[in-house]
Design an enzyme around this catalytic site. Structure first.
Site: not given
Ligand code: C5P
Length: 275
Positions: A11, A139
């Site tokens: 990401k 995350d």
């Protein structure tokens, strides 16, 4: 049984705002996550032996500190077993640089939660999966879904957004890593918010590593419509609408760890994850 394979996508953070320190020592965030196609490939094979993690990269931890190991233990507990984890070898083809702010470890953890569930035919509820993910790291819940999403609290309270228009990311990873814990500690020492910079951690990281600010400037100069530090770094990315522009920028910036990779929609993440 056939091995189970999983792609764990990286990401970038299109925006990252640090809103303050939480009572649990974590930081209250508002961040926009975006998946990119850069991915690790994980292969889970049943064996008669102990649990092992294999990787060609000697700096990749293969002991029980690895989040893949911890994800396996969580799924085993969810299955009701109290046994120590055993009977699986996980082969990791590591493509996502570590300590780069690209979420490699968290992404491996989310992919492993799904893969162990398939391998052992455990069917955790979405809530159980989400809870297990949040316990592994702030995350990790994001990586269960991918795409474009807003993260609040520690980054683990997620609001899916409409996918951003497809774009090409030039990701440049300097020859040093940044520890997330350390970057947040730097922010604590001098909390700063510069509205013209899309990542609140960029200033404190660039203060210690000036190359970060130089790379962001260079990517802007190459025509990126957004250039920023990703997460707590050390990776810097620039976004381009056209692949050829991204490739031209990558050639100009030419470094040993420069990647040109497309952004991924949530649907693409889902489709590609188990291939
Ligand atoms: O949750 P994870 O282990 O990925 O986070 C690594 C470190 O980053 C934490 O130990 C914490 O110091 C810092 N962190 C934070 N606030 C967040 C996320 C991470 O302070 N929202």
């Amino acid at each position: 049984m056939k091995p189970v394979t999983a792609h764990a996508f990286a990401k970038i953070n299109l925006e990252l705002r640090v809103l303050g320190l939480r009572p649990d020592g974590y930081h209250e965030l508002r961040t926009t996550f975006q998946s990119i196609a850069l991915a690790d490939k994980l292969t889970f094979t049943r064996t008669r032996g102990p649990f092992t993690i294999e990787c060609d990269d000697p700096s990749f931890p293969t002991d029980n500190t690895n989040l893949i190991w911890k994800a396996g233990e969580r799924v085993l507990r969810l299955s009701g077993s109290r046994d120590p984890i055993h009977g699986v070898t996980v082969r990791v083809e590591k493509n996502i640089p570590m300590q780069a702010g690209l979420g490699g470890g968290s992404s491996n953890a989310a992919a492993a939660l799904r893969a162990f569930s398939r391998l052992w035919r455990v069917t955790p509820s979405p809530a159980e999966l989400q809870h297990a993910a949040a316990r592994l790291g702030a995350d990790v819940p994001y990586f269960l879904h991918g795409g474009t999403a807003l993260g609040f609290h520690r980054g683990d309270l997620l609001v899916p957004l409409d996918d951003m228009d497809p774009a090409w990311a030039v990701v440049v990873v300097p020859d040093f890593g940044v520890s997330t814990k350390e970057a947040f500690a730097w922010w604590d020492q001098s909390p700063r918010r510069n509205p013209s910079v899309s990542n609140d951690l960029q200033g404190v990281v660039a203060k210690r590593h000036p190359v970060v600010a130089r790379l962001v400037r260079a990517l802007n100069k190459e025509g990126a419509f957004l250039a920023s530090l990703s997460g707590s770094g050390s990776a810097v990315f620039g976004l381009f609408s056209r692949r050829s522009d991204a490739q031209a920028a990558a050639r100009t910036l030419a470094g040993p760890r420069t990647f040109v990779t497309p952004t991924l929609t949530r649907a693409a993440c889902r489709r590609l994850a188990a291939k």
